[in-house]
Design a protein around this motif. Structure first.
Motif, short mmCIF file in Angstrom:
data_model
loop_
_atom_site.label_atom_id
_atom_site.label_comp_id
_atom_site.label_asym_id
_atom_site.label_seq_id
_atom_site.Cartn_x
_atom_site.Cartn_y
_atom_site.Cartn_z
N VAL A 1 0.82 -1.21 0.00
CA VAL A 1 0.00 0.00 0.00
C VAL A 1 0.86 1.27 0.00
O VAL A 1 0.60 2.21 -0.75
CB VAL A 1 -0.97 0.00 1.20
CG1 VAL A 1 -1.73 1.32 1.30
CG2 VAL A 1 -1.94 -1.17 1.09
N GLU A 2 1.87 1.30 0.82
CA GLU A 2 2.67 2.52 0.99
C GLU A 2 3.89 2.59 0.08
O GLU A 2 4.50 3.63 -0.06
CB GLU A 2 3.15 2.63 2.45
CG GLU A 2 2.02 2.85 3.44
CD GLU A 2 1.45 4.26 3.40
OE1 GLU A 2 2.21 5.22 3.23
OE2 GLU A 2 0.23 4.38 3.53
N GLY A 3 4.27 1.46 -0.50
CA GLY A 3 5.47 1.43 -1.34
C GLY A 3 6.69 1.01 -0.55
O GLY A 3 6.67 0.96 0.68
N ARG A 4 7.75 0.72 -1.26
CA ARG A 4 8.96 0.18 -0.64
C ARG A 4 9.94 1.25 -0.17
O ARG A 4 10.89 0.96 0.53
CB ARG A 4 9.65 -0.78 -1.60
CG ARG A 4 8.78 -1.98 -1.90
CD ARG A 4 9.57 -3.13 -2.49
NE ARG A 4 8.77 -4.34 -2.45
CZ ARG A 4 8.70 -5.17 -1.42
NH1 ARG A 4 9.36 -4.92 -0.32
NH2 ARG A 4 7.95 -6.25 -1.47
N GLU A 5 9.72 2.48 -0.57
CA GLU A 5 10.62 3.56 -0.16
C GLU A 5 10.55 3.75 1.35
O GLU A 5 9.48 3.63 1.94
CB GLU A 5 10.23 4.86 -0.85
CG GLU A 5 10.56 4.90 -2.33
CD GLU A 5 12.04 4.92 -2.59
OE1 GLU A 5 12.78 5.64 -1.89
OE2 GLU A 5 12.46 4.18 -3.51
N PRO A 6 11.65 4.10 1.98
CA PRO A 6 11.60 4.40 3.41
C PRO A 6 10.67 5.58 3.69
O PRO A 6 10.51 6.46 2.83
CB PRO A 6 13.04 4.77 3.76
CG PRO A 6 13.87 4.23 2.66
CD PRO A 6 13.00 4.20 1.44
N ALA A 7 10.09 5.62 4.86
CA ALA A 7 9.20 6.72 5.23
C ALA A 7 9.97 8.04 5.29
O ALA A 7 9.46 9.08 4.90
CB ALA A 7 8.54 6.42 6.57
#
Length: 169
Positions: free
Chosen positions: A83-89
């Protein structure tokens, strides 16, 4: 860190689908109804879960969604990343190298300590999510929730699930 409402919706939908029988599916509209969400909003997240191979979408008038693999093989991290993607927050923009006190790039040879600390926290957060399986969430709910909530959830899933002939559809 703030995760979008889509993460909560995605986890709840996956947990609900863990309770459907065998190869049965549940329509996206029923999942949206179960959680008081807009069907179009939820569809976006169900499509993300399908693209990540967490869910399987079965087309047709009797189609719907089901888990693409056993709940024991799906972690909360799988769902969050879908849902949020693999990139770090946290994404370091190297703002220390801007503004009136910026220096030549050679002054910034060491990695930013803030970035290092944030990435360390991200690794810990992801490791904790990777330890929790969808089956754990469902088992905890079945064991510890108010019996009325369990009965209502089970009845809803039973009412809205659609029997399918086989997974090869």
């Amino acid at each position: 860190m703030k995760l979008g409402e889509g993460v909560e919706a995605a986890i709840h939908c996956a947990a609900t689908l863990a309770g459907v029988d065998g190869d049965s599916t549940m329509p996206g509209a029923a999942l949206a109804e179960a959680f008081g969400l807009s069907p179009s909003y939820l569809l976006k997240h169900l499509n993300m879960l399908t693209a990540a191979r967490i869910l399987e979408s079965v087309p047709g008038p009797a189609g719907g969604y089901r888990l693409a693999k056993p709940a024991e093989r799906i972690t909360l991290l799988d769902i969050v990343l879908a849902v949020e993607g693999r990139e770090p927050a946290f994404r370091c923009g190297e703002i220390r190298q801007r503004g009136p006190t910026k220096l030549d790039a050679s002054a910034y040879v060491r990695p930013c300590g803030i970035n290092a600390a944030m990435l360390k926290a991200e690794r810990a957060y992801r490791a904790a999510l990777a330890e929790v399986r969808l089956s754990d969430i469902v088992a905890d709910f079945m064991k510890g929730a108010d019996p009325r909530s369990v009965a209502a959830s089970c009845a809803f899933a039973e009412r809205h699930q659609r029997q399918q002939k086989s997974r090869s559809t």
